[in-house]
Design an enzyme around this catalytic site. Structure first.
Site, mmCIF file in Angstrom:
data_model
loop_
_atom_site.group_PDB
_atom_site.id
_atom_site.type_symbol
_atom_site.label_atom_id
_atom_site.label_comp_id
_atom_site.label_asym_id
_atom_site.label_seq_id
_atom_site.Cartn_x
_atom_site.Cartn_y
_atom_site.Cartn_z
ATOM 1 N N SER A 1 3.316 -2.267 10.499
ATOM 2 C CA SER A 1 4.771 -2.269 10.710
ATOM 3 C C SER A 1 5.413 -3.621 10.406
ATOM 4 C CB SER A 1 5.110 -1.813 12.138
ATOM 5 O OG SER A 1 4.667 -0.484 12.329
ATOM 6 N N HIS B 1 -9.611 0.872 4.903
ATOM 7 C CA HIS B 1 -8.341 1.084 5.615
ATOM 8 C C HIS B 1 -8.592 2.011 6.803
ATOM 9 C CE1 HIS B 1 -4.262 2.384 6.478
ATOM 10 N NE2 HIS B 1 -3.854 1.315 5.832
ATOM 11 N N GLY C 1 2.246 2.129 10.828
ATOM 12 C CA GLY C 1 3.175 3.245 10.659
ATOM 13 C C GLY C 1 3.845 3.682 11.950
ATOM 14 N N GLU D 1 -5.425 -5.272 10.661
ATOM 15 C CA GLU D 1 -4.444 -4.220 10.884
ATOM 16 C C GLU D 1 -4.747 -3.507 12.200
ATOM 17 O OE1 GLU D 1 -2.508 -2.959 6.988
ATOM 18 O OE2 GLU D 1 -4.264 -1.700 7.213
ATOM 19 N N GLU E 1 -7.026 4.425 7.937
ATOM 20 C CA GLU E 1 -6.850 5.857 7.654
ATOM 21 C C GLU E 1 -8.094 6.430 6.993
ATOM 22 O OE1 GLU E 1 -3.124 5.475 5.570
ATOM 23 O OE2 GLU E 1 -2.149 4.929 7.456
ATOM 24 N N GLY F 1 2.809 -1.149 4.392
ATOM 25 C CA GLY F 1 2.843 0.288 4.110
ATOM 26 C C GLY F 1 4.280 0.737 3.898
ATOM 27 N N GLY F 2 4.908 1.211 4.964
ATOM 28 C CA GLY F 2 6.258 1.791 4.886
ATOM 29 C C GLY F 2 7.260 0.940 4.128
ATOM 30 N N ASN G 1 0.865 -1.181 0.000
ATOM 31 C CA ASN G 1 0.000 0.000 0.000
ATOM 32 C C ASN G 1 0.902 1.232 0.000
ATOM 33 O OD1 ASN G 1 -1.796 2.046 0.532
ATOM 34 N ND2 ASN G 1 -2.322 1.365 2.604
ATOM 35 N N TRP G 2 1.002 1.853 -1.163
ATOM 36 C CA TRP G 2 1.934 2.982 -1.297
ATOM 37 C C TRP G 2 1.355 4.273 -0.709
ATOM 38 C CZ3 TRP G 2 4.082 2.341 -7.030
ATOM 39 C CH2 TRP G 2 4.678 1.072 -7.133
ATOM 40 N N LYS G 3 0.105 4.240 -0.327
ATOM 41 C CA LYS G 3 -0.588 5.412 0.243
ATOM 42 C C LYS G 3 -0.383 6.637 -0.673
ATOM 43 C CE LYS G 3 -0.047 3.397 4.760
ATOM 44 N NZ LYS G 3 -0.095 3.569 6.193
#
Ligand code: PEP
Length: 256
Positions: free
Chosen positions: A215, A97, A175, A169, A99, A236-237, A11-13
């Site tokens: 993470s 998600h 993150g 999640e 977010e 993510g990251g 997930n490159w956000k």
């Protein structure tokens, strides 16, 4: 017992211009674009979907979006629909998600409409569920996950359920560098599988992939991915750099 192919989704956000996205995906195609042990999905921002889609043509990588609107078209400024994503050869879409839920007020009912619209358009939803830190500390993790899962999957048929991917999640792990312990993650994954059994029967529940997200990094992935009910990761990251993402794919292949 059914063996589920591991799935690693990036997930490159809201990161990467089209040019940057192309650089990253070209590295991924070169490194993991031919392997078939692990299903690999990349989810760039909408602005790079077409570019990334063209770059992965002929490889084993798949294309995902990070969100979509439940309606097919209409006066929804700033939104994109399932048919638009399908026209660009998108196969997966992240829905619900944390977010989106926290920052954009998405409710379970709205997320459910998206899940149904995605399935209607042959897109595989990656439905995200998970508790906040306060909810974990007050002992309501399983209750929250159950509510989000049952509401998100309302109206999904037994036949289409295996096309859904669930991502557990924990919000406090996204993150933050704080990863759930393998025991914490496996407990919730097993609970999700038991709910899927109740909703859709045991053989169907055994087919559904349940990803862990929060993470996940090359250092903690092998232990998480070795758990019985953890079928991959939503990353993510660590998906923003080819090296770490490729290492995660290798970690998944090692336990396949
Ligand atoms: C995510 O946003 O889905 C996620 C898991 O992020 P991170 O890996 O950075 O925690």
């Amino acid at each position: 017992m059914i063996s589920r192919k591991k799935l690693i989704a990036g997930n490159w956000k809201m990161n990467k211009t089209s040019a940057d996205a192309l650089t990253l995906v070209a590295d991924l195609v070169a490194s993991v674009g031919r392997q078939t042990d692990v299903e690999v999905v990349v989810c760039p921002p909408f602005t790079s979907i077409e570019t990334v889609g063209k770059a992965i043509e002929g490889s084993t990588l798949k294309l995902g979006a990070q969100n979509m609107h439940p309606e097919a078209n209409g006066a929804y400024t700033g939104e994109v629909s399932a048919p638009m994503l399908r026209a660009l050869f998108t196969t997966h879409v992240i829905l619900g998600h944390s977010e989106r839920r926290a920052l954009f007020g998405e409710t379970d009912v709205f997320v459910n409409k998206k899940v149904l619209a995605a399935l209607k358009n042959q897109l595989k939803p990656i439905l995200c569920v998970g508790e906040s830190l306060g909810e974990r500390e007050s002992g309501s993790t399983l209750k929250i996950v159950q509510t989000q899962l049952e509401a998100g999957l309302d109206g999904v048929s037994k036949e289409l359920a295996p096309s859904v991917v669930i991502a557990y999640e924990p919000v406090w792990a996204i993150g933050t560098g704080k990863v759930a312990t393998t025991e914490q993650a496996q407990e919730v994954h097993a609970f999700i599988r038991s709910l899927l059994t109740k909703l859709f029967t045991e053989p169907v529940a055994q087919k559904v992939r349940i990803l862990y997200g929060g993470s996940m990094k090359p250092a903690n992935a092998p232990e998480l991915l070795a758990q019985k009910d953890i079928d991959g990761g939503l990353i993510g990251g660590a998906a923003l750099e080819a090296r770490s993402f490729v290492e995660l794919v290798s970690a998944a292949a090692a336990v396949q």
